[in-house]
Design a protein around this motif. Sequence first.
Motif, PDB file in Angstrom:
ATOM      1  N   SER A  49      50.286  83.575  21.658  1.00  0.00           N
ATOM      2  CA  SER A  49      48.919  83.603  22.178  1.00  0.00           C
ATOM      3  C   SER A  49      48.274  82.268  21.853  1.00  0.00           C
ATOM      4  N   SER A  50      47.586  81.685  22.831  1.00  0.00           N
ATOM      5  CA  SER A  50      46.915  80.406  22.610  1.00  0.00           C
ATOM      6  C   SER A  50      45.613  80.631  21.849  1.00  0.00           C
ATOM      7  N   ILE A  51      44.927  79.548  21.527  1.00  0.00           N
ATOM      8  CA  ILE A  51      43.697  79.646  20.752  1.00  0.00           C
ATOM      9  C   ILE A  51      42.616  80.411  21.509  1.00  0.00           C
ATOM     10  N   ASP A  52      42.702  80.425  22.855  1.00  0.00           N
ATOM     11  CA  ASP A  52      41.737  81.204  23.642  1.00  0.00           C
ATOM     12  C   ASP A  52      42.285  82.589  23.982  1.00  0.00           C
ATOM     13  N   GLU A  53      43.348  83.001  23.253  1.00  0.00           N
ATOM     14  CA  GLU A  53      43.962  84.326  23.357  1.00  0.00           C
ATOM     15  C   GLU A  53      44.711  84.540  24.668  1.00  0.00           C
ATOM     16  N   THR A  54      45.088  83.450  25.347  1.00  0.00           N
ATOM     17  CA  THR A  54      45.929  83.572  26.532  1.00  0.00           C
ATOM     18  C   THR A  54      47.357  83.911  26.100  1.00  0.00           C
ATOM     19  N   PHE A  55      47.926  84.924  26.712  1.00  0.00           N
ATOM     20  CA  PHE A  55      49.291  85.363  26.431  1.00  0.00           C
ATOM     21  C   PHE A  55      50.260  84.505  27.233  1.00  0.00           C
ATOM     22  N   PHE A  56      51.226  83.866  26.544  1.00  0.00           N
ATOM     23  CA  PHE A  56      52.227  83.069  27.244  1.00  0.00           C
ATOM     24  C   PHE A  56      53.554  83.143  26.508  1.00  0.00           C
ATOM     25  N   LEU A  57      54.604  82.663  27.163  1.00  0.00           N
ATOM     26  CA  LEU A  57      55.949  82.665  26.602  1.00  0.00           C
ATOM     27  C   LEU A  57      56.440  81.235  26.439  1.00  0.00           C
ATOM     28  N   GLN A  58      57.060  80.962  25.305  1.00  0.00           N
ATOM     29  CA  GLN A  58      57.687  79.662  25.062  1.00  0.00           C
ATOM     30  C   GLN A  58      59.163  79.806  25.402  1.00  0.00           C
ATOM     31  N   LEU A  59      59.601  79.138  26.480  1.00  0.00           N
ATOM     32  CA  LEU A  59      60.977  79.279  26.945  1.00  0.00           C
ATOM     33  C   LEU A  59      61.941  78.441  26.114  1.00  0.00           C
ATOM     34  N   ASP A  60      61.548  77.209  25.809  1.00  0.00           N
ATOM     35  CA  ASP A  60      62.343  76.335  24.951  1.00  0.00           C
ATOM     36  C   ASP A  60      61.365  75.429  24.218  1.00  0.00           C
ATOM     37  N   ASP A  61      61.855  74.321  23.669  1.00  0.00           N
ATOM     38  CA  ASP A  61      60.972  73.486  22.857  1.00  0.00           C
ATOM     39  C   ASP A  61      59.849  72.834  23.655  1.00  0.00           C
ATOM     40  N   SER A  62      59.960  72.813  24.995  1.00  0.00           N
ATOM     41  CA  SER A  62      58.945  72.104  25.779  1.00  0.00           C
ATOM     42  C   SER A  62      58.449  72.850  27.014  1.00  0.00           C
ATOM     43  N   THR A  63      58.982  74.034  27.304  1.00  0.00           N
ATOM     44  CA  THR A  63      58.629  74.749  28.535  1.00  0.00           C
ATOM     45  C   THR A  63      57.861  76.027  28.224  1.00  0.00           C
ATOM     46  N   THR A  64      56.708  76.191  28.878  1.00  0.00           N
ATOM     47  CA  THR A  64      55.888  77.383  28.684  1.00  0.00           C
ATOM     48  C   THR A  64      55.766  78.161  29.987  1.00  0.00           C
ATOM     49  N   LEU A  65      55.670  79.484  29.859  1.00  0.00           N
ATOM     50  CA  LEU A  65      55.597  80.385  31.006  1.00  0.00           C
ATOM     51  C   LEU A  65      54.331  81.225  30.902  1.00  0.00           C
ATOM     52  N   LEU A  66      53.598  81.323  32.004  1.00  0.00           N
ATOM     53  CA  LEU A  66      52.372  82.120  32.036  1.00  0.00           C
ATOM     54  C   LEU A  66      52.614  83.395  32.833  1.00  0.00           C
ATOM     55  N   PRO A  67      52.658  84.562  32.191  1.00  0.00           N
ATOM     56  CA  PRO A  67      52.804  85.827  32.931  1.00  0.00           C
ATOM     57  C   PRO A  67      51.527  86.133  33.715  1.00  0.00           C
ATOM     58  N   VAL A  68      51.681  86.441  34.995  1.00  0.00           N
ATOM     59  CA  VAL A  68      50.505  86.722  35.823  1.00  0.00           C
ATOM     60  C   VAL A  68      50.297  88.217  36.032  1.00  0.00           C
ATOM     61  N   ASN A  69      51.268  89.033  35.629  1.00  0.00           N
ATOM     62  CA  ASN A  69      51.129  90.476  35.825  1.00  0.00           C
ATOM     63  C   ASN A  69      50.824  91.220  34.529  1.00  0.00           C
ATOM     64  N   LEU A  70      50.610  90.477  33.442  1.00  0.00           N
ATOM     65  CA  LEU A  70      50.183  91.081  32.177  1.00  0.00           C
ATOM     66  C   LEU A  70      49.011  90.272  31.638  1.00  0.00           C
ATOM     67  N   SER A  71      47.931  90.937  31.334  1.00  0.00           N
ATOM     68  CA  SER A  71      46.742  90.226  30.863  1.00  0.00           C
ATOM     69  C   SER A  71      46.754  90.000  29.359  1.00  0.00           C
ATOM     70  N   ALA A  72      47.608  90.742  28.639  1.00  0.00           N
ATOM     71  CA  ALA A  72      47.657  90.612  27.184  1.00  0.00           C
ATOM     72  C   ALA A  72      49.078  90.855  26.699  1.00  0.00           C
ATOM     73  N   SER A  73      49.391  90.314  25.552  1.00  0.00           N
ATOM     74  CA  SER A  73      50.716  90.509  24.967  1.00  0.00           C
ATOM     75  C   SER A  73      50.916  91.967  24.577  1.00  0.00           C
ATOM     76  N   PRO A  74      52.087  92.529  24.842  1.00  0.00           N
ATOM     77  CA  PRO A  74      52.358  93.902  24.399  1.00  0.00           C
ATOM     78  C   PRO A  74      52.463  94.017  22.885  1.00  0.00           C
ATOM     79  N   TYR A  75      52.468  92.873  22.180  1.00  0.00           N
ATOM     80  CA  TYR A  75      52.595  92.876  20.721  1.00  0.00           C
ATOM     81  C   TYR A  75      51.302  92.439  20.033  1.00  0.00           C
TER      82      TYR A  75
END
Length: 252
Positions: A49-75
């Motif tokens: 989760s980013s500082i503004d609470e955006t839920f995202f996935l870190q794919l590798d050391d430099s690639t980030t993924l933004l899920p558009v069908n989930l508004s919050a992390s399931p965890y």
Amino acid sequence: MKSSSFFYKTLITATAIISSIGLQSCLDDDDNNNYYYNRYPKALVTVKSSIDETFFLQLDDSTTLLPVNLSASPYGDKEVRALVNYEEVDKPSGIYNKAIQINWIDSILTKSIAPDLGDDNDKVYGTDPVEIVKDWVTIAEDGYLTLRFRTLWGGNRKPHFVNLLLGQDPENPYEVEFRHHAYGDIYGEKADALVAFKLDGLPDTKGKTVKLKLKWQSFNGEKSVEFDYCTRRSVNPQSSAITTVRSNFKMK
């Protein structure tokens, strides 16, 4: 979530999958392809989760993924490693590299490096053997060491205890040791599980890639392997919280 048992479940359900092929004959080729494609993980990621609470996935050391069908992390605000099946979508991703739709996500037991207890290490953390499986999910990336390991699982309902300790070599600060305590549950069949360890207890590599040495007690004695390792870079501000997530194979 039960990602640690994914490989085992895949094996024991193989017969059922084969038997069901005849039942799938009424589907067209695209449906069949999607059915099998969506069963398997596409990537190993860190859930953040980013500082503004955006839920995202870190794919590798430099690639980030933004899920558009989930508004919050399931965890919640917990940071975990996870297996995920997703599809890239043509939607805005903002500061993130790609926009995706998550088909499913399955968390992995995620832990910090355990404290060194000196003479009590063997008693507390155990010395029961495992094999580290050479696999695409056995990797050091994004500040974590993720391991697929194989050991004996029997009928004992007591959870196995798995940990990562700092090594004892004063000349190599990038040495770690995998420990496994089966609590006597050592007479079953061999099967695999997944676990991830956050490596923030290691010295900062200051942008350099070093060799991370992993030691473990195998069924044939002590073994070791090396991984390329670089201290995690801060891609986006995220929560530092870590959660431990159980699998079908009871671990802690």
